[in-house]
Design a protein around this motif. Structure first.
Motif, PDB file in Angstrom:
ATOM      1  N   SER A  90       0.841  -1.207   0.000  1.00  0.00           N
ATOM      2  CA  SER A  90       0.000   0.000   0.000  1.00  0.00           C
ATOM      3  C   SER A  90       0.865   1.241   0.000  1.00  0.00           C
ATOM      4  CB  SER A  90      -0.899   0.016   1.230  1.00  0.00           C
ATOM      5  OG  SER A  90      -1.616  -1.160   1.318  1.00  0.00           O
ATOM      6  N   ALA A  91       1.952   1.206   0.779  1.00  0.00           N
ATOM      7  CA  ALA A  91       2.842   2.362   0.828  1.00  0.00           C
ATOM      8  C   ALA A  91       3.461   2.621  -0.529  1.00  0.00           C
ATOM      9  CB  ALA A  91       3.929   2.119   1.871  1.00  0.00           C
ATOM     10  N   LEU A  92       3.649   1.550  -1.312  1.00  0.00           N
ATOM     11  CA  LEU A  92       4.221   1.723  -2.641  1.00  0.00           C
ATOM     12  C   LEU A  92       3.164   2.148  -3.642  1.00  0.00           C
ATOM     13  CD1 LEU A  92       6.535  -1.388  -2.740  1.00  0.00           C
ATOM     14  CD2 LEU A  92       7.264   0.982  -2.849  1.00  0.00           C
ATOM     15  N   ARG A 139      13.512   5.205  -7.834  1.00  0.00           N
ATOM     16  CA  ARG A 139      14.073   5.641  -9.116  1.00  0.00           C
ATOM     17  C   ARG A 139      13.083   6.535  -9.845  1.00  0.00           C
ATOM     18  NH1 ARG A 139      13.537   1.941 -14.020  1.00  0.00           N
ATOM     19  NH2 ARG A 139      11.490   2.869 -13.725  1.00  0.00           N
ATOM     20  N   ASP A 140      11.804   6.133  -9.823  1.00  0.00           N
ATOM     21  CA  ASP A 140      10.786   6.941 -10.498  1.00  0.00           C
ATOM     22  C   ASP A 140      10.710   8.325  -9.890  1.00  0.00           C
ATOM     23  OD1 ASP A 140       8.362   4.269 -11.157  1.00  0.00           O
ATOM     24  OD2 ASP A 140      10.224   4.863 -12.145  1.00  0.00           O
ATOM     25  N   LYS A 141      10.756   8.392  -8.570  1.00  0.00           N
ATOM     26  CA  LYS A 141      10.707   9.689  -7.891  1.00  0.00           C
ATOM     27  C   LYS A 141      11.920  10.534  -8.253  1.00  0.00           C
ATOM     28  CE  LYS A 141       7.030   9.953  -5.274  1.00  0.00           C
ATOM     29  NZ  LYS A 141       6.135   9.915  -6.427  1.00  0.00           N
ATOM     30  N   VAL A 161      13.723  10.354 -10.994  1.00  0.00           N
ATOM     31  CA  VAL A 161      13.576  10.780 -12.392  1.00  0.00           C
ATOM     32  C   VAL A 161      12.577  11.934 -12.482  1.00  0.00           C
ATOM     33  CG1 VAL A 161      12.677  10.057 -14.638  1.00  0.00           C
ATOM     34  CG2 VAL A 161      14.237   8.576 -13.396  1.00  0.00           C
ATOM     35  N   GLU A 162      11.495  11.797 -11.738  1.00  0.00           N
ATOM     36  CA  GLU A 162      10.459  12.830 -11.716  1.00  0.00           C
ATOM     37  C   GLU A 162      11.023  14.155 -11.221  1.00  0.00           C
ATOM     38  OE1 GLU A 162       6.729  11.149 -10.108  1.00  0.00           O
ATOM     39  OE2 GLU A 162       6.535  13.142  -9.189  1.00  0.00           O
ATOM     40  N   ALA A 163      11.824  14.075 -10.153  1.00  0.00           N
ATOM     41  CA  ALA A 163      12.442  15.280  -9.586  1.00  0.00           C
ATOM     42  C   ALA A 163      13.384  15.914 -10.598  1.00  0.00           C
ATOM     43  CB  ALA A 163      13.185  14.923  -8.303  1.00  0.00           C
ATOM     44  N   TYR A 164      14.152  15.068 -11.285  1.00  0.00           N
ATOM     45  CA  TYR A 164      15.077  15.560 -12.321  1.00  0.00           C
ATOM     46  C   TYR A 164      14.318  16.272 -13.428  1.00  0.00           C
ATOM     47  CZ  TYR A 164      18.256  15.413 -16.275  1.00  0.00           C
ATOM     48  OH  TYR A 164      19.021  15.752 -17.364  1.00  0.00           O
ATOM     49  N   GLN A 165      13.225  15.640 -13.867  1.00  0.00           N
ATOM     50  CA  GLN A 165      12.446  16.237 -14.950  1.00  0.00           C
ATOM     51  C   GLN A 165      11.815  17.552 -14.512  1.00  0.00           C
ATOM     52  OE1 GLN A 165       9.915  12.913 -15.847  1.00  0.00           O
ATOM     53  NE2 GLN A 165      11.193  12.267 -17.574  1.00  0.00           N
ATOM     54  N   GLU A 166      11.401  17.619 -13.261  1.00  0.00           N
ATOM     55  CA  GLU A 166      10.846  18.851 -12.690  1.00  0.00           C
ATOM     56  C   GLU A 166      11.862  19.980 -12.765  1.00  0.00           C
ATOM     57  OE1 GLU A 166       7.653  18.715 -10.931  1.00  0.00           O
ATOM     58  OE2 GLU A 166       7.836  20.888 -11.097  1.00  0.00           O
ATOM     59  N   ILE A 167      13.104  19.621 -12.400  1.00  0.00           N
ATOM     60  CA  ILE A 167      14.176  20.617 -12.444  1.00  0.00           C
ATOM     61  C   ILE A 167      14.432  21.056 -13.873  1.00  0.00           C
ATOM     62  CG2 ILE A 167      16.634  20.995 -11.998  1.00  0.00           C
ATOM     63  CD1 ILE A 167      16.287  19.119  -9.559  1.00  0.00           C
ATOM     64  N   MET A 168      14.446  20.088 -14.790  1.00  0.00           N
ATOM     65  CA  MET A 168      14.716  20.406 -16.186  1.00  0.00           C
ATOM     66  C   MET A 168      13.655  21.324 -16.792  1.00  0.00           C
ATOM     67  SD  MET A 168      17.546  19.201 -16.709  1.00  0.00           S
ATOM     68  CE  MET A 168      17.760  19.476 -18.448  1.00  0.00           C
ATOM     69  N   ARG A 169      12.442  21.242 -16.218  1.00  0.00           N
ATOM     70  CA  ARG A 169      11.353  22.055 -16.778  1.00  0.00           C
ATOM     71  C   ARG A 169      11.417  23.507 -16.311  1.00  0.00           C
ATOM     72  NH1 ARG A 169       7.898  17.436 -16.619  1.00  0.00           N
ATOM     73  NH2 ARG A 169       7.522  17.769 -14.397  1.00  0.00           N
TER      74      ARG A 169
END
Lengths: 114, 135, 96
Positions: free
Chosen positions: A110-112, C81-83, C85-93
């Protein structure tokens, strides 16, 4: 990332203990008519409680002891009533522990967000 | 293999019970078997059972060591008209005691049922282990 | 209405040296360690699966627990990893 905490380890250990208890019971029941056979019991609950209270300094162990049930005429002391009771409770306890372990995993999922 | 070890012990118990029941039914079938005195009489069969050692890797259980003849004096029966009778008119009967055999049959059956029940419960337990972590 | 004066534009200074990836405050080391742990838990699950196959395993719940833990460890890594990447893309924007 290490998955698992003390609770999970405790649950897993207890699952192993109940498994061993079922093996002891199976051995007793298989020898229900063997002349001179003395049945055994597995003990682990107090050892586990002690280990949990010691906060990691003591480890839990399971031990086998004699059942000390009354012997019949050919020296066999297997009590089918006692073994059945132990077996049923062990089975239910095992299911409860397996359920508890699964719920820990569900919480992580759930946390994931899955 | 050691996995599901409780099933191995219980299954050995089933085998022991079944062998015993076979011996009992053989005895009961031969309760009236007579032989001539120059032959061996029918002797009731009994099973000699011992426990199998249980340890970290050994699953334990029980084992039939031997099927032996029940000891005792022969059962002389006076029946001069019997074709197998000797010159004194005696034949040798079987040393089968129906009372003992019937009691043993009930005990053997009970132990068979107990081992069967052990298998059912152990299988149930193993199945709940297989559900761990499933969605 | 008083309009404040505009101050002089300061010259652009050269950026401070960009640390090599991996040395910045040890956060990347933690990530590498985490990946090693994930690999260890996957290896452990594989080892137990092998024991399950060849009959050496005594209790099946050991394997079930290890396999689930390995699965969740991988999922956690993917989530991190997804987070990242998301943070990186946020910065790039970001508009500079």
């Amino acid at each position: 990332m290490r998955v698992g905490d003390t609770t999970m380890s405790t649950i897993e250990w207890a699952l192993g203990a109940e498994s061993e208890r079922q093996r002891v019971t199976a051995h007793n029941i298989a020898n229900i008519n063997t002349p001179g056979f003395r049945s055994s019991r597995l003990e682990f609950e107090s050892s586990l409680a002690g280990a949990m209270q010691s906060n990691g300094s003591a480890s839990a162990t399971w031990t086998t002891r004699a059942a000390n049930t009354p012997q019949n005429l050919n020296g066999n002391d297997v009590s089918l009533e006692a073994e059945t009771q132990i077996l049923n409770k062990s089975n239910l306890h095992y299911e409860a522990l397996a359920s508890a372990l699964s719920m820990k995993f569900t919480a992580l999922r759930s946390a994931l967000g899955r | 293999m050691a996995l599901f070890g409780a099933l191995d012990a219980a299954s050995s118990g089933l085998t022991v019970s079944r062998v015993w029941l076979d011996a009992i039914s053989d005895n009961v079938a031969n309760v009236n078997t007579v032989r001539s005195p120059d032959q061996e009489p029918f002797r009731a069969r009994m099973v000699v059972v011992s426990a199998v050692s249980r340890g970290a890797t050994e699953t334990g259980g029980a084992h039939v060591d031997a099927i032996a003849n029940r000891p005792g004096d022969p059962n002389w029966i006076y029946d001069p008209t019997h074709p197998l009778a000797d010159e004194r008119g005696y034949v040798l009967g079987a040393n089968v005691d129906l009372g003992v055999e019937m009691t043993n049959m009930i005990i053997a059956n009970r132990s068979y049922q107990a081992n069967l029940r052990m298998i059912e419960v152990a299988t149930d337990t193993y199945r709940s282990a297989l559900q761990i972590g499933r969605r | 209405m008083v309009i404040p004066s505009v101050s002089a534009i300061r010259p652009v200074t050269a950026p401070t040296t960009i640390d090599k990836a991996g040395a910045a405050s040890g956060s990347t080391n933690t990530f590498v360690k985490g990946l090693e742990n994930v690999q260890a838990s996957l290896d452990n699950a594989d080892k137990l699966a092998g024991q399950l196959a060849n009959g050496q395993l005594t209790d099946v719940h050991t394997y079930m627990a290890a396999a689930t833990k390995a699965e969740l460890a991988v999922q956690m890594t993917v989530a991190i990893r997804d987070k990242a990447v998301e943070a990186y893309q946020e910065i790039m924007r970001m508009q500079v």
